[in-house]
Design a protein around this motif. Structure first.
Motif, mmCIF file in Angstrom:
data_model
loop_
_atom_site.group_PDB
_atom_site.id
_atom_site.type_symbol
_atom_site.label_atom_id
_atom_site.label_comp_id
_atom_site.label_asym_id
_atom_site.label_seq_id
_atom_site.Cartn_x
_atom_site.Cartn_y
_atom_site.Cartn_z
ATOM 1 N N SER A 1 -1.959 50.891 41.167
ATOM 2 C CA SER A 1 -0.987 51.096 40.096
ATOM 3 C C SER A 1 0.265 50.247 40.314
ATOM 4 C CB SER A 1 -0.586 52.573 40.034
ATOM 5 O OG SER A 1 0.614 52.747 39.309
ATOM 6 N N PRO A 2 0.646 49.409 39.344
ATOM 7 C CA PRO A 2 1.889 48.634 39.468
ATOM 8 C C PRO A 2 3.123 49.526 39.611
ATOM 9 C CG PRO A 2 0.515 47.764 37.704
ATOM 10 C CD PRO A 2 -0.103 49.054 38.129
ATOM 11 N N ASP A 3 3.121 50.698 38.955
ATOM 12 C CA ASP A 3 4.289 51.582 39.040
ATOM 13 C C ASP A 3 4.439 52.167 40.439
ATOM 14 O OD1 ASP A 3 4.883 51.146 36.393
ATOM 15 O OD2 ASP A 3 3.891 52.958 35.674
ATOM 16 N N VAL A 4 3.315 52.554 41.041
ATOM 17 C CA VAL A 4 3.382 53.081 42.409
ATOM 18 C C VAL A 4 3.780 51.969 43.372
ATOM 19 C CG1 VAL A 4 2.059 54.160 44.274
ATOM 20 C CG2 VAL A 4 1.702 54.897 41.906
ATOM 21 N N GLU A 5 3.260 50.770 43.158
ATOM 22 C CA GLU A 5 3.633 49.629 44.010
ATOM 23 C C GLU A 5 5.133 49.376 43.933
ATOM 24 O OE1 GLU A 5 2.795 44.819 44.508
ATOM 25 O OE2 GLU A 5 1.384 46.059 43.353
ATOM 26 N N ALA A 6 5.686 49.418 42.727
ATOM 27 C CA ALA A 6 7.130 49.193 42.566
ATOM 28 C C ALA A 6 7.931 50.273 43.290
ATOM 29 C CB ALA A 6 7.487 49.161 41.082
ATOM 30 N N ALA A 7 7.446 51.516 43.241
ATOM 31 C CA ALA A 7 8.147 52.605 43.929
ATOM 32 C C ALA A 7 8.110 52.410 45.440
ATOM 33 C CB ALA A 7 7.509 53.937 43.545
ATOM 34 N N LEU A 8 6.941 52.025 45.982
ATOM 35 C CA LEU A 8 6.827 51.780 47.417
ATOM 36 C C LEU A 8 7.771 50.667 47.859
ATOM 37 C CD1 LEU A 8 2.943 51.949 47.739
ATOM 38 C CD2 LEU A 8 4.540 53.547 48.790
ATOM 39 N N ARG A 9 7.965 49.695 46.993
ATOM 40 C CA ARG A 9 8.848 48.570 47.333
ATOM 41 C C ARG A 9 10.315 48.981 47.242
ATOM 42 N NH1 ARG A 9 6.063 44.959 44.813
ATOM 43 N NH2 ARG A 9 5.116 44.081 46.685
ATOM 44 N N LYS A 10 10.617 49.927 46.360
ATOM 45 C CA LYS A 10 12.015 50.309 46.111
ATOM 46 C C LYS A 10 12.548 51.297 47.150
ATOM 47 C CE LYS A 10 15.763 50.820 43.448
ATOM 48 N NZ LYS A 10 15.651 51.579 42.173
ATOM 49 N N VAL A 11 11.720 52.282 47.555
ATOM 50 C CA VAL A 11 12.229 53.359 48.418
ATOM 51 C C VAL A 11 12.118 52.955 49.887
ATOM 52 C CG1 VAL A 11 12.034 55.800 49.036
ATOM 53 C CG2 VAL A 11 11.491 55.062 46.700
ATOM 54 N N PRO A 12 13.221 52.973 50.632
ATOM 55 C CA PRO A 12 13.203 52.581 52.056
ATOM 56 C C PRO A 12 12.614 53.691 52.928
ATOM 57 C CG PRO A 12 15.413 53.243 51.441
ATOM 58 C CD PRO A 12 14.583 53.337 50.187
ATOM 59 N N ARG A 13 11.321 53.631 53.215
ATOM 60 C CA ARG A 13 10.642 54.695 53.955
ATOM 61 C C ARG A 13 11.317 54.965 55.296
ATOM 62 N NH1 ARG A 13 5.497 57.348 54.411
ATOM 63 N NH2 ARG A 13 4.794 57.537 56.570
ATOM 64 N N HIS A 14 11.757 53.908 55.979
ATOM 65 C CA HIS A 14 12.324 54.094 57.314
ATOM 66 C C HIS A 14 13.603 54.932 57.284
ATOM 67 C CE1 HIS A 14 14.547 50.634 55.741
ATOM 68 N NE2 HIS A 14 15.451 50.811 56.691
ATOM 69 N N GLU B 1 10.875 57.631 41.277
ATOM 70 C CA GLU B 1 10.823 56.239 40.814
ATOM 71 C C GLU B 1 9.735 56.061 39.753
ATOM 72 O OE1 GLU B 1 12.695 53.677 41.312
ATOM 73 O OE2 GLU B 1 14.014 54.470 42.878
ATOM 74 N N VAL B 2 8.587 56.695 39.959
ATOM 75 C CA VAL B 2 7.475 56.510 39.029
ATOM 76 C C VAL B 2 7.738 57.198 37.686
ATOM 77 C CG1 VAL B 2 5.004 56.930 38.628
ATOM 78 C CG2 VAL B 2 5.780 56.210 40.891
ATOM 79 N N VAL B 3 8.269 58.437 37.709
ATOM 80 C CA VAL B 3 8.492 59.145 36.437
ATOM 81 C C VAL B 3 9.709 58.615 35.696
ATOM 82 C CG1 VAL B 3 7.375 61.222 37.314
ATOM 83 C CG2 VAL B 3 9.878 61.051 37.418
ATOM 84 N N GLY B 4 10.630 57.973 36.422
ATOM 85 C CA GLY B 4 11.788 57.370 35.783
ATOM 86 C C GLY B 4 12.811 58.376 35.304
ATOM 87 N N PRO B 5 13.868 57.893 34.626
ATOM 88 C CA PRO B 5 14.982 58.767 34.222
ATOM 89 C C PRO B 5 14.595 59.812 33.183
ATOM 90 C CG PRO B 5 15.250 56.552 33.326
ATOM 91 C CD PRO B 5 14.121 56.478 34.296
ATOM 92 N N THR B 6 13.493 59.602 32.462
ATOM 93 C CA THR B 6 13.082 60.588 31.461
ATOM 94 C C THR B 6 12.174 61.666 32.044
ATOM 95 O OG1 THR B 6 11.175 59.233 30.809
ATOM 96 C CG2 THR B 6 13.244 58.889 29.609
ATOM 97 N N GLY B 7 11.780 61.531 33.309
ATOM 98 C CA GLY B 7 10.919 62.513 33.946
ATOM 99 C C GLY B 7 11.708 63.517 34.760
ATOM 100 N N LYS C 1 19.844 62.936 48.431
ATOM 101 C CA LYS C 1 21.189 62.684 47.903
ATOM 102 C C LYS C 1 21.778 61.417 48.504
ATOM 103 C CE LYS C 1 22.451 67.458 46.742
ATOM 104 N NZ LYS C 1 22.454 67.184 45.293
ATOM 105 N N GLN C 2 21.540 61.190 49.808
ATOM 106 C CA GLN C 2 22.065 59.985 50.464
ATOM 107 C C GLN C 2 21.556 58.712 49.803
ATOM 108 O OE1 GLN C 2 21.111 60.081 54.650
ATOM 109 N NE2 GLN C 2 22.544 61.769 55.092
ATOM 110 N N HIS C 3 20.361 58.791 49.237
ATOM 111 C CA HIS C 3 19.749 57.592 48.682
ATOM 112 C C HIS C 3 19.720 57.577 47.156
ATOM 113 C CE1 HIS C 3 18.391 57.603 52.882
ATOM 114 N NE2 HIS C 3 18.444 56.295 52.759
ATOM 115 N N GLY C 4 20.557 58.439 46.557
ATOM 116 C CA GLY C 4 20.764 58.362 45.117
ATOM 117 C C GLY C 4 19.753 59.096 44.263
ATOM 118 N N TYR C 5 19.005 60.030 44.867
ATOM 119 C CA TYR C 5 18.007 60.771 44.087
ATOM 120 C C TYR C 5 18.494 62.204 43.829
ATOM 121 C CZ TYR C 5 15.028 56.816 45.154
ATOM 122 O OH TYR C 5 14.507 55.544 45.253
ATOM 123 N N ASP C 6 19.728 62.289 43.290
ATOM 124 C CA ASP C 6 20.330 63.592 43.016
ATOM 125 C C ASP C 6 19.552 64.359 41.950
ATOM 126 O OD1 ASP C 6 22.368 61.442 43.717
ATOM 127 O OD2 ASP C 6 23.534 63.255 44.127
#
Length: 420
Positions: free
Chosen positions: A36-49, A117-123, A143-148
């Protein structure tokens, strides 16, 4: 003192988080777990470490490794950030998409961020866990990473989160023995429940689709998870064959057989037979596990304590061997290495059995392995369905029915190769 290329290699800078993340994504795409391109984009965006602080970067971005985040007083893992491989294929099993309302059961922070990231602002995303230490950590990191916008709940998974329902997807990231009624009730019609469900001692991540009060599987993947805590936690039952912990037969529900009968079984000579069914050393055979679990009434998992092993049994895998009890005898599946004429390595399945009925039991298990080889090897595997626990037998279908506390699980196999 080393010079030349060796010195250059030794002094090379350590890989960056970004490069390791890209390597992780490449591995997931290569393995087929990420499409899935959307899941790939999320994996690239969120800093797992940054959701696994204190862990070396290489481990944080290992595509097949989970990261433990909490141990109990016995050193047993009770919470973790799942391996990227499992997180990725569960997101794809759930077909998580833009605008969806998603509940994650079993919190850690990172996976909830991926879902956001995958569901976006409308999810909408809700993540829950029974352990307040886990939810506090998840909420802080989110919260530290902006996912309030991710709603964090502390509570027992068995209740779900009714005030945030209905959910398009419920993603369970802890091992479950049963399906809580609340999960079905809080799922939209046609919605997906992705759950690592343990059936007859085998855990599979199953993507169920809701059809009224019934769930039907859409995909099934091998997985391993930290077990669920709370009202719906369930321990396996163990039969100790010799009266010691040397040989344990683990049953998911009721124990089959009489311990004293099997104590006598180990005093008989071990009967061994080979099936003629061979496989490549890296070839998966998870559907064989489910096939035997469906076909054998006394199916269980055998484990041998290495420090107590006296050689009564000789499995290829001491920690996990498919096994079965029948009356006063028990048998287990093993394998041996073979070398083909071209030098390639293969293995052949065999069966060992002990007890007065050992030859008959061993040949019966071997026949089931041969039947799987003829009829289901390389096929898509079984279909699971889940019904409310009160559903009568005449409304169920399938080769095996497993009755649990809240649900009745059926396992059905597609037409055989000869019939299809």
């Amino acid at each position: 003192m080393p010079t030349g290329p060796q010195a250059t290699d030794n002094n090379a800078p350590a890989p960056s988080a970004e490069s390791l993340r890209e390597e992780m994504i490449s591995e997931l795409k290569r393995s087929g777990d990420l499409t899935s391109p959307d899941v790939e984009a999320a994996l690239r965006k969120v800093p797992r470490h940054e959701f696994t602080p204190g862990i070396p970067l290489e481990k944080a971005y290992s595509w097949f490794e989970a990261v433990p985040t909490k141990l109990n007083e016995h050193g047993v893992q009770t919470s973790s950030v799942s391996a990227p491989q499992i997180q990725t294929f569960q997101l794809e099993q759930g077909r998580v998409g833009t605008g969806m309302n998603v509940l994650e059961i079993g919190s850690g922070g990172y996976n909830a961020a991926l879902i956001a990231e995958v569901v976006g602002p409308t999810g909408q995303v809700t993540t829950m866990d029974i352990d307040p230490d886990v939810t506090e950590r998840a909420e802080r990191l989110l919260k530290q990473h902006g996912y309030d916008q991710v709603h964090v709940v502390t509570g027992d998974a068995a209740t779900g989160v009714p005030d945030r329902a209905p959910f398009d997807v419920i993603l369970v990231t802890v091992g479950a023995w049963d399906i809580a009624p609340a999960w079905v009730d809080q799922l939209t019609e046609g919605g997906r429940l992705v759950v690592p469900l343990r059936v007859r001692g085998l855990t599979r991540s199953i993507a169920f689709v809701r059809h009224g009060d019934r769930l039907v599987s859409e995909s099934v993947r091998v997985c391993g998870f930290v077990p669920m805590q709370g009202a719906d936690e369930h321990d396996t039952q163990v039969l100790l064959v010799t009266g010691t912990e040397e040989i344990g037969l683990k049953f998911d529900d009721e124990v089959m057989g009489n311990p004293s009968d099997l104590d006598n079984a180990v005093k008989t000579p071990r009967f061994e037979t080979w099936t003629g069914v061979t496989m490549g050393m890296q070839e998966p055979f998870d559907s064989l596990q489910l096939w035997l679990a469906t076909r054998l009434d006394g199916f269980c998992i055998m484990a041998v304590r290495d420090d107590l092993d006296t050689g009564i049994v000789a499995p290829a895998n001491k920690w996990f061997s498919m096994a079965a009890v029948e009356g006063n005898s028990f048998g287990y599946v093993t394998w041996r290495r073979l070398e083909a004429g071209d030098g390639s390595k293969r293995m052949e399945f065999g069966v060992h059995a002990l007890g007065p009925q050992a030859p008959e039991l061993a040949e019966s298990i071997a026949d089931h392995i041969r039947a799987w080889d003829r009829e289901q090897r390389g096929a898509n595997g079984p279909v699971f369905a889940a019904y409310p626990v009160g559903t009568p037998d005449d409304q169920l279908s399938g080769e095996r029915v497993v009755t649990k506390r809240h649900s009745r699980i059926t396992i059905s196999w597609p037409p055989t190769k000869s019939e299809g």
